[in-house]
Design a protein around this motif. Structure first.
Motif, short mmCIF file in Angstrom:
data_model
loop_
_atom_site.label_atom_id
_atom_site.label_comp_id
_atom_site.label_asym_id
_atom_site.label_seq_id
_atom_site.Cartn_x
_atom_site.Cartn_y
_atom_site.Cartn_z
N HIS A 127 0.85 -1.20 0.00
CA HIS A 127 0.00 0.00 0.00
C HIS A 127 0.89 1.26 0.00
O HIS A 127 1.30 1.74 1.05
CB HIS A 127 -0.93 0.00 1.21
CG HIS A 127 -1.86 1.17 1.18
ND1 HIS A 127 -2.97 1.21 0.38
CD2 HIS A 127 -1.83 2.35 1.81
CE1 HIS A 127 -3.58 2.38 0.51
NE2 HIS A 127 -2.90 3.09 1.39
N ASP A 196 -11.51 3.76 12.18
CA ASP A 196 -11.21 2.44 11.64
C ASP A 196 -12.40 1.88 10.87
O ASP A 196 -12.25 1.24 9.84
CB ASP A 196 -10.86 1.46 12.77
CG ASP A 196 -9.51 1.78 13.39
OD1 ASP A 196 -8.77 2.58 12.78
OD2 ASP A 196 -9.21 1.24 14.47
N ILE A 220 -6.46 -3.43 -0.52
CA ILE A 220 -6.67 -4.17 0.72
C ILE A 220 -8.14 -4.14 1.08
O ILE A 220 -8.78 -3.09 0.98
CB ILE A 220 -5.87 -3.51 1.88
CG1 ILE A 220 -4.37 -3.46 1.55
CG2 ILE A 220 -6.10 -4.21 3.20
CD1 ILE A 220 -3.55 -2.60 2.52
N ALA A 224 -13.49 -3.87 5.51
CA ALA A 224 -14.42 -3.88 4.35
C ALA A 224 -15.35 -2.68 4.35
O ALA A 224 -16.25 -2.59 3.51
CB ALA A 224 -15.23 -5.18 4.28
C1 R5P Z 1 -6.62 2.47 1.88
O1 R5P Z 1 -6.70 3.54 1.36
C2 R5P Z 1 -6.69 1.18 1.13
O2 R5P Z 1 -6.44 1.37 -0.22
C3 R5P Z 1 -8.03 0.51 1.33
O3 R5P Z 1 -9.04 1.28 0.75
C4 R5P Z 1 -8.30 0.32 2.78
O4 R5P Z 1 -7.19 -0.24 3.39
C5 R5P Z 1 -9.50 -0.55 3.00
O5 R5P Z 1 -9.68 -0.66 4.37
P1 R5P Z 1 -11.06 -1.11 4.98
O6 R5P Z 1 -11.41 -2.42 4.35
O7 R5P Z 1 -10.78 -1.23 6.45
O8 R5P Z 1 -12.07 -0.05 4.70
#
Ligand code: R5P
Length: 295
Positions: A127, A196, A220, A224
């Motif tokens: 990332h 978060d 990632i 979600a």
């Molecule tokens: C962050 O900017 C990454 O590119 C993903 O969008 C992020 O890590 C997703 O995280 P989550 O699934 O906790 O929303």
């Protein structure tokens, strides 16, 4: 002598493919906990003057890092010529800035730690946001393998009339590449993260894509929430139910169930972290990168 390939956490999916396609000998080690929770480690192979490759995805890194450090220390004491790390998922890349006073910039500290112990590293789509390249924080040679072409191939084989959608500006780097190679249009949305699990994603400008199949692509999927918010907006905009693709299927806690319940028509991921959604196989691209590095 062929390099020795070792894995400490054998659940990692790519290992068998690696063993079959790399010119390596597969080593073994014993890794277990003493009754008091401390780590016991024994390398079973003869190491003197060998190049060693440790293959482990760094998902849940805190559970792995001590054993990894002990492994490198042991290998070097046993005379290893070099010890490289192949980490399909590289953790601790997202805290790349002190957002609030006093916060630890853990991406930098983790990079120093890995650079101190290992001689080189290969990883898949780390990332990179405020750090533009791994060289900014890693002092060892690193090779970054990209999943974009393989994701594009999957989209071309499986989705009719796709529109590739990235949830935030960081995703533009891979979404644009995926879309280009899949001969598809793309959109990048705007995301505000308040915590978060508190994420807001802007309404897409979707009118002209109502007859397309939305394919959400992110590097990632962790809580979600980013994907779930994006799915919500797509559905509010009366587009077709989207397909969600994540490179790294971190899926913390109930994230997978929550994303399934949000209305995604399909959720798939690359096999950098073992997960039921793994459908895009990156073995070939990672094998190619390791072979090139060894040459
Ligand atoms: C962050 O900017 C990454 O590119 C993903 O969008 C992020 O890590 C997703 O995280 P989550 O699934 O906790 O929303």
């Amino acid at each position: 002598m062929k390099p020795l390939l070792l894995t400490l956490f054998s659940e990692d999916l790519l290992t068998e493919e690696l063993c079959n396609h790399l010119n390596v000998e597969v080593g073994t080690c014993e890794l277990r906990e003493f009754p008091d929770g401390e780590t016991y480690l024994k390398i079973d192979d003869s190491i003197n003057k060998r190049d060693v490759i440790i293959f482990d995805s760094l998902y849940k890194p805190n559970e792995k890092i001590v054993a990894l450090i002990f492994a490198v220390e042991t290998l070097k004491e046993l005379g290893a010529n070099s010890v490289g790390l192949v980490a399909p998922y590289l953790s601790y890349m997202r805290q790349d800035k002190r957002f609030k006073p006093g916060e630890a910039i853990t991406s930098n500290y983790f990079a120093s730690l890995i650079s101190h112990y290992f001689d080189w590293m290969v990883t898949i789509d780390p990332h990179l946001h405020r750090h533009h390249s791994l060289d900014e924080i890693y002092s060892i040679p690193t090779v970054v393998v990209h999943a974009a072409s393989v994701i594009s191939e999957w989209i071309m084989k499986n989705i009719e009339k796709p529109i590739v959608i990235g949830p935030d500006i960081e995703s533009e780097q891979w979404v644009s590449k995926v879309a280009k190679e899949a001969n598809a249009p793309f959109l990048v949305l705007e995301k505000i993260r308040r915590g978060d699990r508190d994420v807001e994603v802007s309404n897409p400008d979707v009118e002209k894509y109502r007859d397309h199949t939305p394919v959400l692509v992110d590097d990632i999927i962790s809580t979600a929430r980013t994907m779930i918010e994006t799915v919500k907006h797509i559905r509010n905009a009366k587009m077709k139910d989207p397909v969600c693709i994540g490179v790294h299927a971190v899926f913390s806690g109930d994230a997978y169930e929550a994303l399934k319940a949000s209305g995604a028509s399909k959720i798939i991921s690359c096999n950098t972290i073992i997960h039921p959604t793994n459908e895009i196989d990156l073995s070939d691209v990672i094998v190619k990168a390791i072979n090139e590095l060894n040459e």
